[in-house]
Write a protein that holds these residues in place. Sequence first.
Motif, PDB file in Angstrom:
ATOM      1  N   ILE A 252       6.725   3.618  -1.498  1.00 11.61           N
ATOM      2  CA  ILE A 252       5.401   3.875  -2.050  1.00 11.61           C
ATOM      3  C   ILE A 252       5.358   5.211  -2.795  1.00 11.61           C
ATOM      4  O   ILE A 252       5.907   6.209  -2.343  1.00 11.61           O
ATOM      5  CB  ILE A 252       4.333   3.852  -0.931  1.00 11.61           C
ATOM      6  N   GLY A 253       4.695   5.200  -3.941  1.00 11.02           N
ATOM      7  CA  GLY A 253       4.509   6.403  -4.744  1.00 11.02           C
ATOM      8  C   GLY A 253       3.325   6.200  -5.659  1.00 11.02           C
ATOM      9  O   GLY A 253       2.481   5.326  -5.434  1.00 11.02           O
ATOM     10  N   LYS A 254       3.277   6.977  -6.720  1.00 12.22           N
ATOM     11  CA  LYS A 254       2.161   6.867  -7.660  1.00 12.22           C
ATOM     12  C   LYS A 254       2.120   5.509  -8.328  1.00 12.22           C
ATOM     13  O   LYS A 254       1.066   5.032  -8.733  1.00 12.22           O
ATOM     14  CB  LYS A 254       2.268   7.966  -8.713  1.00 12.22           C
ATOM     15  N   GLU A 255       3.293   4.884  -8.456  1.00 14.07           N
ATOM     16  CA  GLU A 255       3.370   3.626  -9.198  1.00 14.07           C
ATOM     17  C   GLU A 255       3.629   2.409  -8.312  1.00 14.07           C
ATOM     18  O   GLU A 255       3.946   1.339  -8.806  1.00 14.07           O
ATOM     19  CB  GLU A 255       4.487   3.719 -10.258  1.00 14.07           C
ATOM     20  N   LYS A 256       3.496   2.564  -6.990  1.00 13.92           N
ATOM     21  CA  LYS A 256       3.891   1.456  -6.107  1.00 13.92           C
ATOM     22  C   LYS A 256       2.985   1.380  -4.878  1.00 13.92           C
ATOM     23  O   LYS A 256       2.673   2.396  -4.257  1.00 13.92           O
ATOM     24  CB  LYS A 256       5.340   1.663  -5.641  1.00 13.92           C
ATOM     25  N   ASN A 257       2.573   0.166  -4.519  1.00  8.13           N
ATOM     26  CA  ASN A 257       1.828  -0.119  -3.297  1.00  8.13           C
ATOM     27  C   ASN A 257       2.606  -1.117  -2.451  1.00  8.13           C
ATOM     28  O   ASN A 257       3.525  -1.779  -2.939  1.00  8.13           O
ATOM     29  CB  ASN A 257       0.454  -0.714  -3.617  1.00  8.13           C
ATOM     30  N   LEU A 258       2.201  -1.229  -1.198  1.00  8.24           N
ATOM     31  CA  LEU A 258       2.844  -2.186  -0.286  1.00  8.24           C
ATOM     32  C   LEU A 258       1.774  -2.853   0.569  1.00  8.24           C
ATOM     33  O   LEU A 258       0.832  -2.198   1.020  1.00  8.24           O
ATOM     34  CB  LEU A 258       3.854  -1.463   0.599  1.00  8.24           C
ATOM     35  N   VAL A 259       1.938  -4.159   0.792  1.00  7.95           N
ATOM     36  CA  VAL A 259       1.065  -4.872   1.717  1.00  7.95           C
ATOM     37  C   VAL A 259       1.920  -5.773   2.610  1.00  7.95           C
ATOM     38  O   VAL A 259       2.848  -6.437   2.134  1.00  7.95           O
ATOM     39  CB  VAL A 259      -0.011  -5.695   0.971  1.00  7.95           C
ATOM     40  N   GLU A 260       1.652  -5.728   3.898  1.00 10.59           N
ATOM     41  CA  GLU A 260       2.370  -6.583   4.853  1.00 10.59           C
ATOM     42  C   GLU A 260       1.358  -7.345   5.690  1.00 10.59           C
ATOM     43  O   GLU A 260       0.309  -6.803   6.072  1.00 10.59           O
ATOM     44  CB  GLU A 260       3.292  -5.775   5.752  1.00 10.59           C
ATOM     45  N   TYR A 261       1.700  -8.612   5.998  1.00 12.16           N
ATOM     46  CA  TYR A 261       0.791  -9.485   6.742  1.00 12.16           C
ATOM     47  C   TYR A 261       1.450  -9.995   8.024  1.00 12.16           C
ATOM     48  O   TYR A 261       2.673 -10.104   8.120  1.00 12.16           O
ATOM     49  CB  TYR A 261       0.392 -10.698   5.896  1.00 12.16           C
ATOM     50  N   ILE A 262       0.586 -10.335   8.988  1.00  9.75           N
ATOM     51  CA  ILE A 262       0.984 -11.158  10.130  1.00  9.75           C
ATOM     52  C   ILE A 262      -0.089 -12.239  10.250  1.00  9.75           C
ATOM     53  O   ILE A 262      -1.291 -11.950  10.153  1.00  9.75           O
ATOM     54  CB  ILE A 262       1.125 -10.338  11.431  1.00  9.75           C
ATOM     55  N   LEU A 263       0.346 -13.481  10.413  1.00 10.80           N
ATOM     56  CA  LEU A 263      -0.592 -14.601  10.339  1.00 10.80           C
ATOM     57  C   LEU A 263      -0.129 -15.742  11.234  1.00 10.80           C
ATOM     58  O   LEU A 263       1.064 -16.039  11.316  1.00 10.80           O
ATOM     59  CB  LEU A 263      -0.670 -15.091   8.884  1.00 10.80           C
ATOM     60  N   ASN A 264      -1.079 -16.359  11.938  1.00 15.34           N
ATOM     61  CA  ASN A 264      -0.826 -17.651  12.570  1.00 15.34           C
ATOM     62  C   ASN A 264      -2.050 -18.527  12.338  1.00 15.34           C
ATOM     63  O   ASN A 264      -2.879 -18.216  11.479  1.00 15.34           O
ATOM     64  CB  ASN A 264      -0.466 -17.493  14.059  1.00 15.34           C
ATOM     65  N   GLU A 265      -2.189 -19.592  13.066  1.00 18.51           N
ATOM     66  CA  GLU A 265      -3.281 -20.531  12.803  1.00 18.51           C
ATOM     67  C   GLU A 265      -4.649 -19.986  13.203  1.00 18.51           C
ATOM     68  O   GLU A 265      -5.676 -20.501  12.768  1.00 18.51           O
ATOM     69  CB  GLU A 265      -3.025 -21.854  13.543  1.00 18.51           C
ATOM     70  N   LYS A 266      -4.664 -18.947  14.046  1.00 19.83           N
ATOM     71  CA  LYS A 266      -5.942 -18.460  14.575  1.00 19.83           C
ATOM     72  C   LYS A 266      -6.309 -17.051  14.122  1.00 19.83           C
ATOM     73  O   LYS A 266      -7.475 -16.718  13.958  1.00 19.83           O
ATOM     74  CB  LYS A 266      -5.916 -18.500  16.107  1.00 19.83           C
ATOM     75  N   ARG A 267      -5.294 -16.183  13.981  1.00 19.91           N
ATOM     76  CA  ARG A 267      -5.559 -14.785  13.668  1.00 19.91           C
ATOM     77  C   ARG A 267      -4.702 -14.316  12.502  1.00 19.91           C
ATOM     78  O   ARG A 267      -3.667 -14.920  12.196  1.00 19.91           O
ATOM     79  CB  ARG A 267      -5.261 -13.886  14.868  1.00 19.91           C
ATOM     80  N   GLY A 268      -5.119 -13.205  11.913  1.00 21.12           N
ATOM     81  CA  GLY A 268      -4.315 -12.606  10.857  1.00 21.12           C
ATOM     82  C   GLY A 268      -4.746 -11.181  10.585  1.00 21.12           C
ATOM     83  O   GLY A 268      -5.921 -10.827  10.757  1.00 21.12           O
ATOM     84  N   PHE A 269      -3.776 -10.356  10.180  1.00 22.49           N
ATOM     85  CA  PHE A 269      -4.050  -8.958   9.845  1.00 22.49           C
ATOM     86  C   PHE A 269      -3.209  -8.565   8.643  1.00 22.49           C
ATOM     87  O   PHE A 269      -2.174  -9.163   8.351  1.00 22.49           O
ATOM     88  CB  PHE A 269      -3.704  -8.039  11.023  1.00 22.49           C
ATOM     89  N   GLY A 270      -3.654  -7.520   7.950  1.00 25.25           N
ATOM     90  CA  GLY A 270      -2.907  -6.972   6.846  1.00 25.25           C
ATOM     91  C   GLY A 270      -2.881  -5.459   6.911  1.00 25.25           C
ATOM     92  O   GLY A 270      -3.799  -4.837   7.457  1.00 25.25           O
ATOM     93  N   ILE A 271      -1.815  -4.874   6.379  1.00 27.81           N
ATOM     94  CA  ILE A 271      -1.727  -3.420   6.218  1.00 27.81           C
ATOM     95  C   ILE A 271      -1.415  -3.154   4.753  1.00 27.81           C
ATOM     96  O   ILE A 271      -0.379  -3.584   4.243  1.00 27.81           O
ATOM     97  CB  ILE A 271      -0.638  -2.805   7.106  1.00 27.81           C
ATOM     98  N   PHE A 272      -2.339  -2.469   4.071  1.00 28.18           N
ATOM     99  CA  PHE A 272      -2.150  -2.103   2.669  1.00 28.18           C
ATOM    100  C   PHE A 272      -1.944  -0.599   2.592  1.00 28.18           C
ATOM    101  O   PHE A 272      -2.736   0.176   3.137  1.00 28.18           O
ATOM    102  CB  PHE A 272      -3.364  -2.511   1.832  1.00 28.18           C
ATOM    103  N   CYS A 273      -0.879  -0.173   1.904  1.00 29.42           N
ATOM    104  CA  CYS A 273      -0.569   1.254   1.806  1.00 29.42           C
ATOM    105  C   CYS A 273      -0.366   1.658   0.353  1.00 29.42           C
ATOM    106  O   CYS A 273       0.322   0.960  -0.402  1.00 29.42           O
ATOM    107  CB  CYS A 273       0.711   1.583   2.581  1.00 29.42           C
ATOM    108  N   ASN A 274      -0.963   2.780  -0.015  1.00 27.20           N
ATOM    109  CA  ASN A 274      -0.620   3.431  -1.268  1.00 27.20           C
ATOM    110  C   ASN A 274      -0.331   4.900  -0.972  1.00 27.20           C
ATOM    111  O   ASN A 274      -0.254   5.293   0.194  1.00 27.20           O
ATOM    112  CB  ASN A 274      -1.717   3.250  -2.323  1.00 27.20           C
ATOM    113  N   GLU A 275      -0.205   5.716  -1.986  1.00 24.57           N
ATOM    114  CA  GLU A 275       0.210   7.109  -1.748  1.00 24.57           C
ATOM    115  C   GLU A 275      -0.844   7.922  -1.004  1.00 24.57           C
ATOM    116  O   GLU A 275      -0.541   8.957  -0.418  1.00 24.57           O
ATOM    117  CB  GLU A 275       0.551   7.795  -3.068  1.00 24.57           C
ATOM    118  N   ASN A 276      -2.093   7.433  -1.002  1.00 25.03           N
ATOM    119  CA  ASN A 276      -3.181   8.217  -0.419  1.00 25.03           C
ATOM    120  C   ASN A 276      -3.718   7.670   0.890  1.00 25.03           C
ATOM    121  O   ASN A 276      -4.333   8.410   1.666  1.00 25.03           O
ATOM    122  CB  ASN A 276      -4.342   8.318  -1.423  1.00 25.03           C
ATOM    123  N   GLU A 277      -3.529   6.373   1.150  1.00 24.68           N
ATOM    124  CA  GLU A 277      -4.198   5.800   2.320  1.00 24.68           C
ATOM    125  C   GLU A 277      -3.427   4.626   2.902  1.00 24.68           C
ATOM    126  O   GLU A 277      -2.582   4.015   2.250  1.00 24.68           O
ATOM    127  CB  GLU A 277      -5.617   5.357   1.940  1.00 24.68           C
TER     128      GLU A 277
END
Length: 841
Positions: A471-496
């Motif tokens: 991750i930097g000024k020009e790059k973001n990342l998102v990762e997921y976990i998912l099943n049939e009932k629940r799901g979450f995501g983590i989104f990261c950029n240089e600031n948050e």
Amino acid sequence: MNRFLFLFLSFLIIHQKSFSQSKLNQEKEIDSIYKLNIENTLKTQILEEFITKRENLTKENISYAYHKQGILYSFENNYEKAISVTQKSISIRIDTDSIDYYKLNNSFYNLNYYYKVQGNEKKQKEIIIKLQSQPVKNKFTYKSYIDLGFIFTNKGDYFNALINFNKVIENYTSYKDPRTLLKAHEAVIATYSYIDETKRYLEEINYHINSIDNILKNHNYLSTDIGYKNNLANIYENLNKPFKVIELYKQVLKVYEEKNDFGNVGRVYSNIGRVYNKLKKRKKANYFFDKALEIKTDKKAIAAVNSNMGDYLTPEIKIRYNKKAIGILLDRGYDETVLSLKEITNSDYTLDILDYLIENVEASIKNYESTLKNDDLNKAIEISILVDKLISFIRLESIVDTSKLFWIRKAASFYMKAVTLSYYKNDVSQAFYFMEKNKALLLLEGLNNTKGSNKKESLIISLEESIRQHIGKEKNLVEYILNEKRGFGIFCNENEKIFYKLENVPELINQVDSLKNKMSKYFIYKDDKEKYKRLANNVFLKLFPFKNSIKKIKNKGLIVIPDYKLQRINFEALIPDALTGEYLLEHTEINYLLSASVFEKLNRNTKKSIDKILAFAPVDFNQKTLQSLKRSKKAMQEVASICETELFIEEKATKETFIKELKNYSIIHLNTHAGLNKIDNDPWIAFRDKKINLKELLSLSNNAELVVLDACNGASGKQEIGEGIMSLSRGFFRGGAKSVITTQWKANEKSTNEILKVFYKELSAGKTKLKALNIAKKNYLKTHQLSETSPYFWASLILIGNPDSIKIIPSTNYSNWVWILLFITLGVIFLFLKRNKLYLK
């Protein structure tokens, strides 16, 4: 029997002369001693006298006498002596001129049994290996496979156990003992009763049940072990057939009571109580729980009662009951602060304790949701960390991949619970760790599987390290976990770092399925595009639900680490704004990772290969069901005109050549057919003469910076929960490839060729793999219209893995044309300037 009679019998046996010269009759003498109606201790003494004083006793019969002596000692529970004399028996028999392998294998099998009773698993396995290595195999050899299978079952290596049991079943003609065959089928049922995925393996289970019924029908002197019905009850409980379960348990209970087998009586009482508890018949459930608690001889049964009693009560009570159950199994009170991995794995109840701990994590989530007590949340996180270590220990102890995958599937359900706890605690780093543990773990383990490290847990990259790398000024990342009932995501950029919950997951799953279907078909009517836009926008908003999501993503690269059904769609074809209808492709460059940890491991590898393309285009195929790919020859020749390429076309594009050349090139391009085996969904890719499947591919190393799977459904395969899609891409990553471009559905040959031609031009001009593919797709959209702009035509291709630039040698022909065009351009400019100069004068 008095001493005088004992000595008299000894004298008669040892000093009789009539049979002394006959080896057969010496054996009969040994049998006659063995069958004497006297105490076993006296028989062992007589045999000892017989061995030391009998004249002309052959080596074979000395061995046989020791063998019988071992059995007699085992009857008296004197296993040390049984082991000692049986070892003598084996040593002597091996030294005979003509080895009787039936008797030798029998002695080995008995020795295996004695070690088993002693609980000496290490020695037991050593003896089994020696028995199975004998040149002649018989029923004792195959019985040992059953014993070895149960060793694996007790360790949780269930599918390795099944392999051993099935060897007995498949080789019946080699030993022809129906009793052993029956035991093998029963062992399979016993193992499936531990695997809480009955529906997944129902066909196999029914086969073995029917086989047992047929054996009993054809051999009416045989009967099943009582444990068989107990195991059947467990299987039917997983199938949610409670009344059938209770009927079977009551049949089992009657037999155990008749045998005064109080330990199993207690367990069956507890099991019946559990079933009644599920039926919400509390009075009956408590009756059987109380009956089970009256039996104090079996702590596993008492622990099970305590755990079962907590079911369907408040989460807080459930936690308390499970803590008590764990304390009973460990012979002490329960305290999270001192509960250790070593203590659990050294106990005989590792799998039971694991189940209780997972139940406690689930109960802790429910308890927090109702009370919002942070103290309980912190304790639950500590337990989650311990459970993670425990599951990893069991998985690493398993030998075969199917057992590892079982534990990965079991872990996947737990990791969702752990991420849920992390979400409530707002611990994004801990959540990221559990998300990473939920992806491609078997692949990561395979990449780490160097000599001596196969039982070492693979390194999981931290969120902080992943941010530093990606991750930097020009790059973001998102990762997921998912099943049939629940799901979450983590989104990261240089600031948050934004940690969010996916809402209404069942609806999201349905929308993703529908979106995949629409992506893989081209638009026919205007309304098709409008429906697609609405759906793709809805999915985008669910996957990126945070404020200003498109503003955070726009004009920056995006690394996507998807999970479950999200692995089957291309995020580039999502639509952030339904009004503009623009694809996400037009706002960002997207590459995918199987996991950040796999990427980090692959990126460490240094490659030693030729900076050229290894390309295969069979065009036609020996297997006539595969259609001819007429455009592939021209497409590959165009690639070869851009980049230096070793091109194998038509009859030269063989499987053997591919395997031979695989390690030598930095780019591998396969323009051919791919598909799935109808029986087991194992992916394959076709060459001119033969196919290569994923199982074969996993064993092949490569040095590729990039693999281009220019074939239909290259990313398709069986979805393994917690591991990912078992696709051809995975096979190349296992071999060491740093990145793969592949297709997510049945690609259009014409549009794919167009996109890849531009991709190679941009790549040879120094663009990164990601930028080159993005430019090629945008170029396709600009130069096409109407139906041809459907995601079907351009969105099938995705880049997984390293997005960076790659050293590539331009084709000599291509370079020449570049220089010619350059000189022509310069000449035109020169003439233009000269002409303007004259005009100005």
